[in-house]
Write a protein that holds these residues in place. Sequence first.
Motif, PDB file in Angstrom:
ATOM      1  N   ALA B 279      45.413  -3.090 -17.791  1.00 33.63           N
ATOM      2  CA  ALA B 279      46.045  -1.962 -18.494  1.00 33.63           C
ATOM      3  C   ALA B 279      47.449  -1.690 -17.961  1.00 33.63           C
ATOM      4  N   GLY B 280      47.849  -2.442 -16.938  1.00 37.25           N
ATOM      5  CA  GLY B 280      49.200  -2.312 -16.393  1.00 37.25           C
ATOM      6  C   GLY B 280      49.336  -1.225 -15.356  1.00 37.25           C
ATOM      7  N   ALA B 281      48.205  -0.700 -14.869  1.00 38.64           N
ATOM      8  CA  ALA B 281      48.251   0.371 -13.858  1.00 38.64           C
ATOM      9  C   ALA B 281      48.344  -0.240 -12.465  1.00 38.64           C
ATOM     10  N   ASP B 282      49.246   0.354 -11.662  1.00 34.09           N
ATOM     11  CA  ASP B 282      49.503  -0.167 -10.311  1.00 34.09           C
ATOM     12  C   ASP B 282      48.618   0.590  -9.317  1.00 34.09           C
ATOM     13  N   ILE B 283      47.608  -0.109  -8.778  1.00 33.73           N
ATOM     14  CA  ILE B 283      46.626   0.558  -7.891  1.00 33.73           C
ATOM     15  C   ILE B 283      47.255   0.770  -6.514  1.00 33.73           C
ATOM     16  N   HIS B 284      47.168   2.044  -6.069  1.00 31.33           N
ATOM     17  CA  HIS B 284      47.711   2.398  -4.743  1.00 31.33           C
ATOM     18  C   HIS B 284      46.598   2.448  -3.690  1.00 31.33           C
ATOM     19  N   ASN B 285      45.436   3.036  -4.084  1.00 27.73           N
ATOM     20  CA  ASN B 285      44.334   3.201  -3.107  1.00 27.73           C
ATOM     21  C   ASN B 285      42.985   3.254  -3.835  1.00 27.73           C
ATOM     22  N   ILE B 286      41.951   2.733  -3.170  1.00 27.53           N
ATOM     23  CA  ILE B 286      40.598   2.809  -3.744  1.00 27.53           C
ATOM     24  C   ILE B 286      39.680   3.483  -2.706  1.00 27.53           C
ATOM     25  N   GLU B 287      38.928   4.491  -3.191  1.00 24.30           N
ATOM     26  CA  GLU B 287      37.988   5.209  -2.303  1.00 24.30           C
ATOM     27  C   GLU B 287      36.616   5.222  -2.980  1.00 24.30           C
ATOM     28  N   ILE B 288      35.576   4.933  -2.184  1.00 25.78           N
ATOM     29  CA  ILE B 288      34.226   4.912  -2.776  1.00 25.78           C
ATOM     30  C   ILE B 288      33.417   6.072  -2.199  1.00 25.78           C
ATOM     31  N   LYS B 289      32.868   6.880  -3.099  1.00 27.11           N
ATOM     32  CA  LYS B 289      32.011   8.000  -2.655  1.00 27.11           C
ATOM     33  C   LYS B 289      30.586   7.682  -3.038  1.00 27.11           C
ATOM     34  N   LYS B 290      29.742   7.463  -1.989  1.00 24.12           N
ATOM     35  CA  LYS B 290      28.346   7.110  -2.259  1.00 24.12           C
ATOM     36  C   LYS B 290      27.545   8.360  -2.642  1.00 24.12           C
ATOM     37  N   VAL B 291      26.357   8.143  -3.169  1.00 25.89           N
ATOM     38  CA  VAL B 291      25.488   9.270  -3.529  1.00 25.89           C
ATOM     39  C   VAL B 291      24.994   9.946  -2.253  1.00 25.89           C
ATOM     40  N   ASN B 292      25.197  11.235  -2.142  1.00 27.89           N
ATOM     41  CA  ASN B 292      24.649  11.997  -0.999  1.00 27.89           C
ATOM     42  C   ASN B 292      23.889  13.205  -1.552  1.00 27.89           C
ATOM     43  N   LEU B 293      23.411  13.996  -0.612  1.00 29.25           N
ATOM     44  CA  LEU B 293      22.612  15.150  -1.052  1.00 29.25           C
ATOM     45  C   LEU B 293      23.415  16.086  -1.950  1.00 29.25           C
ATOM     46  N   GLU B 294      24.659  16.203  -1.627  1.00 26.71           N
ATOM     47  CA  GLU B 294      25.514  17.073  -2.427  1.00 26.71           C
ATOM     48  C   GLU B 294      25.519  16.619  -3.893  1.00 26.71           C
ATOM     49  N   THR B 295      25.724  15.299  -4.089  1.00 28.78           N
ATOM     50  CA  THR B 295      25.775  14.797  -5.471  1.00 28.78           C
ATOM     51  C   THR B 295      24.391  14.811  -6.110  1.00 28.78           C
ATOM     52  N   VAL B 296      23.376  14.557  -5.292  1.00 26.65           N
ATOM     53  CA  VAL B 296      22.003  14.633  -5.822  1.00 26.65           C
ATOM     54  C   VAL B 296      21.726  16.051  -6.312  1.00 26.65           C
ATOM     55  N   PHE B 297      22.093  17.000  -5.459  1.00 26.37           N
ATOM     56  CA  PHE B 297      21.857  18.392  -5.814  1.00 26.37           C
ATOM     57  C   PHE B 297      22.620  18.787  -7.067  1.00 26.37           C
ATOM     58  N   LEU B 298      23.865  18.301  -7.115  1.00 23.11           N
ATOM     59  CA  LEU B 298      24.705  18.597  -8.277  1.00 23.11           C
ATOM     60  C   LEU B 298      24.084  18.029  -9.546  1.00 23.11           C
ATOM     61  N   SER B 299      23.568  16.794  -9.434  1.00 26.75           N
ATOM     62  CA  SER B 299      22.985  16.172 -10.631  1.00 26.75           C
ATOM     63  C   SER B 299      21.677  16.860 -11.033  1.00 26.75           C
ATOM     64  N   LEU B 300      20.959  17.396 -10.037  1.00 24.75           N
ATOM     65  CA  LEU B 300      19.678  18.051 -10.344  1.00 24.75           C
ATOM     66  C   LEU B 300      19.848  19.464 -10.896  1.00 24.75           C
ATOM     67  N   THR B 301      20.826  20.157 -10.345  1.00 17.73           N
ATOM     68  CA  THR B 301      20.942  21.584 -10.702  1.00 17.73           C
ATOM     69  C   THR B 301      22.199  21.934 -11.481  1.00 17.73           C
ATOM     70  N   GLY B 302      23.151  21.023 -11.443  1.00 19.89           N
ATOM     71  CA  GLY B 302      24.438  21.337 -12.079  1.00 19.89           C
ATOM     72  C   GLY B 302      25.252  22.310 -11.261  1.00 19.89           C
ATOM     73  N   LYS B 303      24.786  22.583  -9.999  1.00 17.71           N
ATOM     74  CA  LYS B 303      25.509  23.537  -9.135  1.00 17.71           C
ATOM     75  C   LYS B 303      25.914  22.862  -7.833  1.00 17.71           C
ATOM     76  N   GLN B 304      26.973  23.374  -7.222  1.00 16.61           N
ATOM     77  CA  GLN B 304      27.324  22.926  -5.882  1.00 16.61           C
ATOM     78  C   GLN B 304      26.311  23.526  -4.903  1.00 16.61           C
ATOM     79  N   LEU B 305      26.026  22.799  -3.827  1.00 15.06           N
ATOM     80  CA  LEU B 305      25.031  23.259  -2.853  1.00 15.06           C
ATOM     81  C   LEU B 305      25.415  24.584  -2.189  1.00 15.06           C
ATOM     82  N   ARG B 306      26.728  24.799  -2.039  1.00 14.82           N
ATOM     83  CA  ARG B 306      27.164  26.029  -1.346  1.00 14.82           C
ATOM     84  C   ARG B 306      27.524  27.152  -2.312  1.00 14.82           C
ATOM     85  N   ASP B 307      27.103  27.041  -3.536  1.00 11.12           N
ATOM     86  CA  ASP B 307      27.349  28.117  -4.511  1.00 11.12           C
ATOM     87  C   ASP B 307      26.630  29.376  -4.062  1.00 11.12           C
TER      88      ASP B 307
END
Lengths: 421, 307
Positions: B279-307
């Motif tokens: 697509a012609g985009a110049d990549i500067h940096n790549i970061e990978i965020k694995k699934v953790n409890l925070e994302t699990v919780f978010l996917s289960l409840t739609g809320k942030q854990l510290r809400d």
Amino acid sequence: MIKLTIKDLRLFFKDKRSMLLSFALPIALITLFALAFGGAGQGKKDTKISMQVSDLDQTPSSASAMQVLDSLKNVELLKVPLEKAQENIKKGDQACVLIIHKGFSDSLTAGKELPLELQYDEAQEIQVGLLQQSLIPTIAMLPFNIGNPKAVMRNRFDKMVPGASDTVKQNIQHKSDGLFDAITMGEMQSDGNDNAGAGLFGGDIKMTKLVAAEKDNSLGLVQAVAGTAVMMLLFSVVGIGAGILDEKQEGTLKRLLYTPMNPIKILFGKMISANVISIFQLVVMFLFASLVFGLDIYSHLSGLIITIVATAFACSAFGVFLASFAKSRQQVQGLSTLIILVMSAIGGSMMPIFFMPAFMQKIAVISVNFWSIQSFYDIFWRNLPITSGTFLSRILVLLLIGTILNSLAVVLFRKNILKLS
Amino acid sequence: MIAIKDLKKSYNSHEALKGISFNIKEGEFYGLLGPNGAGKTTTISIMSSILTPDSGEVLINGNNIYTHPNESKRIIGVVPQEIALYNELTAEENLWFWGGLYDVPKTELKKRIDEVLTLFGLSERRKDKVSTYSGGMKRRINIAAALLHQPRIVFMDEPTVGIDPQSRNLIFEVIEKLHSNGMTIVYTTHYMEEAERFCDRIGIIDNGQIIAEGTLDELRKSSSAKETIVITFNNLNDDKVQKIQSFWKDCNHTDDKIYFYTSDLKTELSKIISQCSDAGADIHNIEIKKVNLETVFLSLTGKQLRD
């Protein structure tokens, strides 16, 4: 600046506790003290000093004398049989009894000294003194109003000039009768309370201490120590009781409930500590009064110990009850200030109850202060033995108050304090 | 060791617990994870028998805690969320008091007080009033007081709230040591790092219900949470973004970053990089965020854990 002022005023008027302390409490106290000092409803029956009268003569003359006494504006006459009247004095319920002895009518007719006796409780000498001021002129005028004043005059002159010849006596008597007739004509219009004739006719009443005060302890000292000690004790035990609410707020109560201990023991623990501290506080106060002001506590040690224990029990129960009743320490402080000041005012902590009107003296019995202070009077002033029914009955009332308040505290503790949700 | 059966509890019209059930094995480290107000403390309070449920049952070591409260209480230690200590007493006096309530013999209690003070690094401050302690030191004594009767089970209700990193690390070390010694621990928290670090199994609680339960891996797999590839570009413009979004629908764009969501990182990563280059985009940096409890919780409840 104006905005800040308006904000502070808004906060003040929204704070119910501040409102209570700023307005309701002072108004309540002003009302109370006005009532206590007789400032309200002047002239009403309630502002009178009560006096018992026992008529042993039972003649029309003694009945007339009673009528005259009953007409006194500042004295409430209570017609009571002698034994009952004496019992009331010993109990501390009444200050004195005026006894109209047999022979009153004959003495009145003969112009002799009237057989009147005022038996009284020395502990209430201030009230008795106030009564005397009203009684003496009135009694002095009794022969003038209902008796034979000429015969009185005759007897008086006989006593005053015992060596005078019959001629001299007759001469004086004649002039005196004439003078007396003139006085009678003028004084018939009087209300009978005038003390114009008091010096002439005398107003002698035999004064008998039915309950003698302990000579080593002055009434003022006993009043000051007992009154202040009980009032300050009530304030401090409320603080101890409120510790339960602090424990709830700080989470230590919850933590106590996690342990295998029976929850009610938490309250019992508080009750016991309140009792121990109360006893200690009273002991320190009376020791201080003994060392600094010379209150003789050692001659009355057993009575003092009993009274201290009973007072501590009732007062600490009051503190724990109030803490169990309230929802927060702030509520306890507001409530306790009001209740303790009221109880202290009506119960005699701030001034002896015999200074107060009759109806205030009647409602004094609802306060812990009353029973405790009267018990201290019993041992230090009335010098009653610890086996005395009067003293024991007061101790019993204190223990009963303590038991009732402690029982209520248990119920309220379960209902209010243990409810963690 | 612990069996919770269909616990329900309401405060007036608010349903705090809507039928919670879970089991905890002996020696297990069980985490109750959920946001504030989810029902964690209510569950712990019922399990500690200081709160009565509207219905349901709690069995501790086979005993119903309401019919045999003392048997249960003697084997449970509770670390409350608040610092429940007497501030005007010294640390040592507090420990003597709290330990004494479990009828630990005096000589034994003295030995245990010395042990816990050493364990939590507070031996030198033992004679100081708790009011003079820092927040972290108070937290340490708060935990120590729950261990004096050597309980087999410890309930820890958010024991590390508001403390300094030094105290947190020390507390973590002690907790791990207790667990390695075979203690059953029930741990409530809303810090996912703590749950991830300690827990053998986790129950995710929200709105008074356990919405998921299992090991961290089980939770990751069971949830629809996806891993995230965050790519930062040089000179990203709308045209390039449109081209990238046309081949990868499940993504978000903010400033110079695009977030790509994938459930198969290994296969999809090279494909995404290749198509971004196309697509012609110049990549500067790549970061990978694995699934953790925070994302699990978010996917289960739609809320942030510290809400």
